[in-house]
Design an enzyme around this catalytic site. Structure first.
Site, PDB file in Angstrom:
ATOM      1  N   CYS A 168      -1.410   6.600 -22.705  1.00 51.71           N
ATOM      2  CA  CYS A 168      -2.606   7.434 -22.818  1.00 51.71           C
ATOM      3  C   CYS A 168      -3.868   6.570 -22.672  1.00 51.71           C
ATOM      4  O   CYS A 168      -4.191   6.164 -21.566  1.00 51.71           O
ATOM      5  CB  CYS A 168      -2.572   8.254 -24.103  1.00 51.71           C
TER       6      CYS A 168
ATOM      7  N   HIS B 169       2.707  10.328 -24.520  1.00 54.51           N
ATOM      8  CA  HIS B 169       2.964   9.581 -25.755  1.00 54.51           C
ATOM      9  C   HIS B 169       4.464   9.504 -26.044  1.00 54.51           C
ATOM     10  O   HIS B 169       5.010  10.378 -26.721  1.00 54.51           O
ATOM     11  CB  HIS B 169       2.267  10.258 -26.937  1.00 54.51           C
TER      12      HIS B 169
ATOM     13  N   ARG C  27     -10.223  10.396 -17.332  1.00 53.01           N
ATOM     14  CA  ARG C  27     -10.044  10.622 -18.767  1.00 53.01           C
ATOM     15  C   ARG C  27      -9.889  12.123 -19.028  1.00 53.01           C
ATOM     16  O   ARG C  27     -10.532  12.935 -18.379  1.00 53.01           O
ATOM     17  CB  ARG C  27     -11.247  10.091 -19.548  1.00 53.01           C
TER      18      ARG C  27
ATOM     19  N   GLY D  95      -5.491   6.622 -28.211  1.00 55.76           N
ATOM     20  CA  GLY D  95      -6.700   6.552 -29.022  1.00 55.76           C
ATOM     21  C   GLY D  95      -7.861   6.978 -28.156  1.00 55.76           C
ATOM     22  O   GLY D  95      -7.702   7.762 -27.221  1.00 55.76           O
ATOM     23  N   GLU D  96      -9.007   6.431 -28.410  1.00 55.48           N
ATOM     24  CA  GLU D  96     -10.192   6.755 -27.630  1.00 55.48           C
ATOM     25  C   GLU D  96     -10.536   5.527 -26.798  1.00 55.48           C
ATOM     26  O   GLU D  96     -10.927   4.492 -27.328  1.00 55.48           O
ATOM     27  CB  GLU D  96     -11.332   7.141 -28.580  1.00 55.48           C
ATOM     28  N   SER D  97     -10.370   5.623 -25.491  1.00 57.76           N
ATOM     29  CA  SER D  97     -10.464   4.445 -24.618  1.00 57.76           C
ATOM     30  C   SER D  97     -11.839   3.795 -24.644  1.00 57.76           C
ATOM     31  O   SER D  97     -11.937   2.567 -24.571  1.00 57.76           O
ATOM     32  CB  SER D  97     -10.076   4.807 -23.186  1.00 57.76           C
TER      33      SER D  97
ATOM     34  N   GLU E  37       5.961   7.666 -28.108  1.00 60.03           N
ATOM     35  CA  GLU E  37       6.182   7.385 -29.532  1.00 60.03           C
ATOM     36  C   GLU E  37       6.228   8.656 -30.377  1.00 60.03           C
ATOM     37  O   GLU E  37       6.610   8.612 -31.549  1.00 60.03           O
ATOM     38  CB  GLU E  37       5.096   6.429 -30.060  1.00 60.03           C
TER      39      GLU E  37
ATOM     40  N   ILE F  12      -1.577  14.595 -24.802  1.00 60.77           N
ATOM     41  CA  ILE F  12      -2.681  14.915 -25.702  1.00 60.77           C
ATOM     42  C   ILE F  12      -3.945  14.283 -25.127  1.00 60.77           C
ATOM     43  O   ILE F  12      -4.069  13.057 -25.096  1.00 60.77           O
ATOM     44  CB  ILE F  12      -2.430  14.380 -27.125  1.00 60.77           C
ATOM     45  N   ARG F  13      -4.861  15.103 -24.641  1.00 61.12           N
ATOM     46  CA  ARG F  13      -6.084  14.601 -23.985  1.00 61.12           C
ATOM     47  C   ARG F  13      -5.707  13.490 -22.998  1.00 61.12           C
ATOM     48  O   ARG F  13      -6.349  12.442 -22.929  1.00 61.12           O
ATOM     49  CB  ARG F  13      -7.103  14.101 -25.002  1.00 61.12           C
TER      50      ARG F  13
END
Length: 186
Positions: free
Chosen positions: A74, A169, A103, A42-44, A171, A133-134
Site C-alpha cells: 500500500c 494488505h 494514491r 499508512g499515509e505515504s 498482513e 484500503i485507500r
C-alpha cells in the site's frame, strides 16, 4: 520493518510467526542492522516526511540501489515506485520498482474492498484474498517489472529485482504465503 508510521504491527506479527527476527527501523542505525525491509501501509506523505526528519532517506536510497530486498504494501508501494502522480511536492519515491502510481486510486476509506487475486509467485500459482484500503493504483509499468497479480487489468503486485510491491494488505488476511515467499527471497 519500517516503523515510522502506519500499520507495521501486523506485518511484524506475521514475520515473527514465520521465524524472522524483526527490527523496528526508525533511524539509519536501525536500517544498518537489517538484511531486508518491509514497508507497510499508512499515509505515504507522512511516512516520506518522517523519513526525512529521521535521516533515513539517503541511507534507504543507498541500500535499495545496492539491492536490499524490500516488500512494500500500500503506502510502501507508493514510496518504492518511480513516480506518484498525485504526491505532495518533495514526496520521496525511491524508484526501486519502475511504476507510476496514483494514491488512493481505488477510492477513499469508504471504498475499501476485498478481491480474489490470481497470484504468480515462482513456485506457486494460486488465488489470494487481497484487501484494498485507500490503495494505490498502478498507472504505468516499466519494461523490467514483473507483474505478479492483476485486478481488472491493472497490476496490484509487482517485482523488480529484489523489490516487491503490493497495492493490497497481505498482513490483514489469515494467509502468510506472501510473507513466506518474501522471506524465501531474502
Amino acid at each position: 520493518m519500517l516503523a515510522l508510521q502506519g500499520a507495521f504491527g501486523l506485518h511484524q506479527k506475521v514475520l515473527e510467526h514465520l521465524g524472522a527476527g524483526v527490527v523496528q527501523v526508525r533511524t539509519p542505525q536501525h536500517l544498518a542492522e537489517v538484511d531486508a525491509l518491509v514497508i507497510g501501509g499508512g499515509e505515504s506523505t507522512t511516512m516520506s516526511k518522517l523519513a526525512d526528519a529521521s535521516g533515513l532517506v539517503q541511507p534507504l536510497a543507498e541500500r535499495l540501489v545496492t539491492g536490499m530486498p524490500v516488500l512494500g504494501t500500500c503506502a510502501g508501494m507508493i514510496l518504492l515506485a518511480s513516480d506518484v502522480m498525485d504526491g505532495y511536492p518533495g514526496q520521496h519515491c525511491f524508484g526501486a520498482v519502475d511504476l507510476v502510481v496514483q494514491r488512493n486510486g481505488y477510492g477513499r476509506q469508504a471504498d475499501s474492498f476485498g478481491a480474489r487475486l490470481s497470484m504468480k509467485l515462482d513456485s506457486w500459482q494460486d488465488d489470494f484474498e487481497g484487501v484494498f484500503i485507500r490503495a494505490p493504483k498502478v498507472c504505468e509499468v516499466g519494461p523490467r517489472v514483473e507483474m505478479l497479480a492483476e485486478l481488472d487489468g491493472s497490476a496490484v503486485m509487482c517485482r523488480q529485482g529484489s523489490a516487491v510491491v503490493c497495492a493490497f494488505h497481505p498482513e490483514l488476511v489469515d494467509d502468510d504465503r506472501i510473507h513466506r515467499w518474501f522471506l524465501d527471497l531474502v
